[in-house]
Structures are given as structure tokens and as C-alpha cells.
Design a protein around this motif. Structure first.
Motif, PDB file in Angstrom:
ATOM      1  N   GLY A 173       0.790  -1.223   0.000  1.00 38.34           N
ATOM      2  CA  GLY A 173       0.000   0.000   0.000  1.00 38.34           C
ATOM      3  C   GLY A 173       0.818   1.267   0.000  1.00 38.34           C
ATOM      4  O   GLY A 173       0.271   2.359   0.213  1.00 38.34           O
ATOM      5  N   LEU A 174       2.128   1.149  -0.239  1.00 35.62           N
ATOM      6  CA  LEU A 174       2.982   2.334  -0.293  1.00 35.62           C
ATOM      7  C   LEU A 174       2.828   3.036  -1.639  1.00 35.62           C
ATOM      8  O   LEU A 174       2.504   2.388  -2.649  1.00 35.62           O
ATOM      9  CB  LEU A 174       4.443   1.929  -0.093  1.00 35.62           C
ATOM     10  N   PRO A 175       3.027   4.346  -1.708  1.00 31.88           N
ATOM     11  CA  PRO A 175       2.978   5.041  -3.008  1.00 31.88           C
ATOM     12  C   PRO A 175       3.933   4.376  -4.002  1.00 31.88           C
ATOM     13  O   PRO A 175       5.067   4.030  -3.657  1.00 31.88           O
ATOM     14  CB  PRO A 175       3.430   6.470  -2.662  1.00 31.88           C
ATOM     15  N   GLU A 176       3.463   4.221  -5.235  1.00 27.96           N
ATOM     16  CA  GLU A 176       4.169   3.386  -6.211  1.00 27.96           C
ATOM     17  C   GLU A 176       5.606   3.824  -6.447  1.00 27.96           C
ATOM     18  O   GLU A 176       6.485   3.003  -6.692  1.00 27.96           O
ATOM     19  CB  GLU A 176       3.385   3.381  -7.529  1.00 27.96           C
ATOM     20  N   TRP A 177       5.864   5.150  -6.440  1.00 28.69           N
ATOM     21  CA  TRP A 177       7.211   5.626  -6.735  1.00 28.69           C
ATOM     22  C   TRP A 177       7.886   6.240  -5.510  1.00 28.69           C
ATOM     23  O   TRP A 177       8.830   7.007  -5.627  1.00 28.69           O
ATOM     24  CB  TRP A 177       7.164   6.651  -7.879  1.00 28.69           C
ATOM     25  N   SER A 178       7.418   5.874  -4.323  1.00 31.35           N
ATOM     26  CA  SER A 178       8.042   6.373  -3.095  1.00 31.35           C
ATOM     27  C   SER A 178       9.393   5.697  -2.892  1.00 31.35           C
ATOM     28  O   SER A 178       9.609   4.548  -3.292  1.00 31.35           O
ATOM     29  CB  SER A 178       7.139   6.103  -1.896  1.00 31.35           C
ATOM     30  N   ASP A 185      13.597  -2.170  -6.353  1.00 31.00           N
ATOM     31  CA  ASP A 185      14.667  -2.039  -7.346  1.00 31.00           C
ATOM     32  C   ASP A 185      15.553  -3.283  -7.443  1.00 31.00           C
ATOM     33  O   ASP A 185      15.845  -3.755  -8.558  1.00 31.00           O
ATOM     34  CB  ASP A 185      15.522  -0.803  -7.055  1.00 31.00           C
ATOM     35  N   PRO A 186      16.012  -3.863  -6.336  1.00 31.62           N
ATOM     36  CA  PRO A 186      16.846  -5.068  -6.464  1.00 31.62           C
ATOM     37  C   PRO A 186      16.101  -6.246  -7.090  1.00 31.62           C
ATOM     38  O   PRO A 186      16.668  -7.009  -7.877  1.00 31.62           O
ATOM     39  CB  PRO A 186      17.252  -5.376  -5.017  1.00 31.62           C
ATOM     40  N   VAL A 187      14.820  -6.390  -6.753  1.00 28.39           N
ATOM     41  CA  VAL A 187      14.027  -7.494  -7.308  1.00 28.39           C
ATOM     42  C   VAL A 187      13.824  -7.292  -8.806  1.00 28.39           C
ATOM     43  O   VAL A 187      13.985  -8.222  -9.607  1.00 28.39           O
ATOM     44  CB  VAL A 187      12.665  -7.591  -6.594  1.00 28.39           C
TER      45      VAL A 187
END
Length: 363
Positions: A14-19, A27-29
């Protein structure tokens, strides 16, 4: 699948998509998944299968970025003609440049359109519908074979497009000519009545051309155009391709993406996230409004023989002067039955700016 499961877990936080809080975890995944897609066709195909299911729209967006390719058209660094290819996850695809015609909502806001009297004074000299610029070339409104007035489709000032579009020289379109295209917008599939007019700057007048009274031609308000350079790729059944059967499904996805790419390149246009699956190349509600140049998207059986008879040349000598929906609109239209218009011309006539002999059909 473990990487996709992890991305689904992160998307569900539920975090903002580009936060930063989310991207530090994703990013690592994504980097690991991107490397796997480039190195293993089975991983690539599993990612396409996920997109076809569209289980999570956020994860699907992340996947599209990894499966996508760069279709942008750039100015060559030197005088040599660059080799035009698209690198799609290691699959090198021959490419042909084109100018896409997409909505320009910057030069004039939508609410201002009705107040624009002379479109060429406010834009790049490109617009759909409305009325054409009067000229010394046309003493009367163009008509079809039955004598009825053709609809004004668009006016494209290639001099201004050349000046504002990087890589224009690569497209094969002529400079210093303004094109007006008239068609029968009520046409069904098959050959269509149309006319292409090429105007020099000296031939254009400073007022609009009025349609014949009571003619019933399209009277929609003008849609201003922002030309965007982009690369096109051939149909999957084109003879210049030699695809490994294992790449065919992925290539169909790239064909779909190529038609949508010009929207992404046009910063003035937005489209929704919940698009159809990338693996549905026959359903293209997100096609750009139209394009000039590039590979011919219609199936050869629909145009090759009649075009060769009409133009008197081989298909390899034909140029795609125009391709777009019969009723171009500035935003997605979910209608798989929507007809498209294609206008072809012999390259030598295009180079000579001779538009007296063109071939048009709807498909």
C-alpha cells in the motif's frame, strides 16, 4: 515466479508506487528479474503470460517496463545513415522511422479550440478536422467519384515537422511541403475515395477554405497535432523477418507495444493504467491517432495487388503516406472493429512532390 511473488507482496504493502520506501525494496528485485528476462526466453515468456492474466496492475506496470523496447527516433550523430534496429530483450528487430500524429493540448487548451480561427498560426501547422487552409492549388473543394464533397481529414506542414522533430531526415518524408488529405469518412472496407494535395508556402492563402453549402462534410472542431518521431517494426508475417518460433509470441507483444509507443513518447498525452493484456495484438484501442512513414501495418493480402495495379510499381517502391483510424481521436477508444485508412504513394512520386497518383483503402 518467486520474483513475481515478491513483487506482488511489495505492491500489496500500500505504499505510493514511486516512493523511496517502496523503490528501495523493489529495485533489487526488478533488476534481478530484468537480467533473467534478457538471458532466458522462458523467463521472458513467463512474464508475458503474467501480463496476459494482469493479476496485479502495479506489478504489470513494472513488467511492461522490463519487456519494453526503445522505439524513439533520434537525430543521427554524423552524416552516415544509422542502422535502424530495435533491441527488445536481446531480440534485434529491423525498424523503419515514422512521424506519429498525436494530440497537442499545450499550444491551445481544449476549451480554446473553438476560438482558434487560423490553426496554422497557433500550432506546428498540423491539425485534424475543422477546415483546411485555402490555397491557389484548389479552386474548388475536392470531390469523390460520385461528385460528393470529401471530408477534410488533416493538414500537415512538413516544413515545421522537420524543424521540430529529431530524426525527420530518416523518415523519407519530403521537406518544404504542406499536405492536405481529404477522404470519404463514411467509407467501408476496401478502396476509398481520397485526395492528397501538396502545397508550397507560396501557394497557401491566409484564410480557411469553406466546404460547399449543404455538403454534409465532417464539421468537427479541429484537433491540434503534436508530431512525434518513432520507430516502427514489420508485421510478424513480413518476409524480411526470420523469427525463431520461440520468439513469435514475444514479437506479437512487441508489435502491440510499437503501436502504443508513440503515446508514451508524446508527453502531452495520458492514457490509463488498466490497458488490455500486452499479448492481444489484434485489439489495439491505444493506437496513436495516425502516422506517416514506417512499415505498412495492414495485411499484404488487403492491399498489395490492388496497390500495385493502381500505382504501377512493386510493393518495395511504395511509401506509407498515411495510416490511422477513419475517425482519429486524441484518446483511447475501445473499439476493435474500428476501420483504419491507409494511403500509399510511389517513392519516386513522393520525392518529386507529385501527389496526383496515390492509393487509398480502409481495413
Amino acid at each position: 515466479m518467486k520474483l513475481l511473488d515478491e513483487l506482488e507482496r511489495l505492491a500489496g504493502l500500500g505504499l505510493p508506487e514511486w516512493s523511496v520506501e517502496l523503490t528501495d525494496q523493489t529495485d533489487p528485485v526488478i533488476a534481478e528479474l530484468s537480467a533473467a528476462i534478457d538471458n532466458d526466453r522462458a523467463v521472458r515468456d513467463e512474464a508475458i503470460a503474467y501480463l496476459s492474466r494482469c493479476e496485479d496492475p502495479v506489478v504489470s506496470d513494472w513488467l511492461r517496463l522490463q519487456l519494453g523496447a526503445d522505439f524513439s527516433l533520434e537525430e543521427p550523430d554524423d552524416d552516415e545513415t544509422p542502422e535502424l534496429v530495435v533491441d527488445a530483450c536481446g531480440l534485434m528487430i529491423p525498424a523503419s522511422p515514422a512521424i506519429y500524429l498525436a494530440e497537442d493540448s499545450i499550444s491551445a487548451a481544449v476549451k480554446e479550440i473553438r476560438g482558434i480561427r487560423l490553426p496554422w498560426e497557433r500550432t506546428l501547422g498540423c491539425w485534424f478536422f475543422g477546415k483546411p487552409q485555402a490555397s491557389t492549388e484548389l479552386t474548388e473543394w475536392p470531390t469523390g467519384a460520385d461528385g460528393s464533397a470529401l471530408d477534410f481529414l488533416c493538414q500537415i506542414d512538413l516544413r515545421k515537422v522537420d524543424y521540430n522533430t529529431p530524426g525527420f531526415d530518416l523518415t523519407g518524408l519530403p521537406r518544404k511541403v504542406c499536405l492536405q488529405i481529404y477522404v470519404d469518412l463514411d467509407a467501408g472496407p476496401g478502396l476509398i475515395d481520397h485526395r492528397v494535395v501538396g502545397l508550397s508556402r507560396a501557394e497557401r492563402k491566409k484564410h480557411l477554405m469553406e466546404p460547399p453549402p449543404g455538403s454534409g462534410v465532417n464539421d468537427a472542431w479541429p484537433i491540434l497535432i503534436n508530431p512525434v518521431g518513432a520507430l516502427t517494426i514489420p508485421r510478424s508475417d513480413s518476409p524480411e523477418l526470420s523469427l525463431d518460433p520461440a520468439d513469435e509470441r514475444f514479437y506479437e507483444a512487441m508489435c502491440w507495444a510499437a503501436d502504443e509507443a508513440a503515446y508514451d513518447l508524446n508527453l502531452f498525452t495520458k492514457h490509463p493504467r488498466n490497458r488490455p493484456a500486452v499479448t492481444e495484438p489484434d485489439y489495439l484501442p491505444y493506437v496513436p491517432m495516425a502516422r506517416m512513414g514506417g512499415y505498412i501495418p495492414a495485411h499484404p493480402a488487403e492491399w498489395q495487388k490492388p496497390a500495385q495495379e493502381a500505382l504501377g510499381c512493386d510493393a518495395s517502391e511504395m511509401f506509407l503516406l498515411y495510416d490511422g483510424p477513419v475517425d482519429p481521436e486524441p484518446r483511447p477508444v475501445g473499439d476493435p472493429e474500428r476501420l483504419r485508412i491507409t494511403i500509399l504513394i510511389e517513392r519516386s512520386r513522393l520525392d518529386a512532390r507529385d501527389f496526383t497518383r496515390t492509393f487509398g483503402f480502409a481495413y
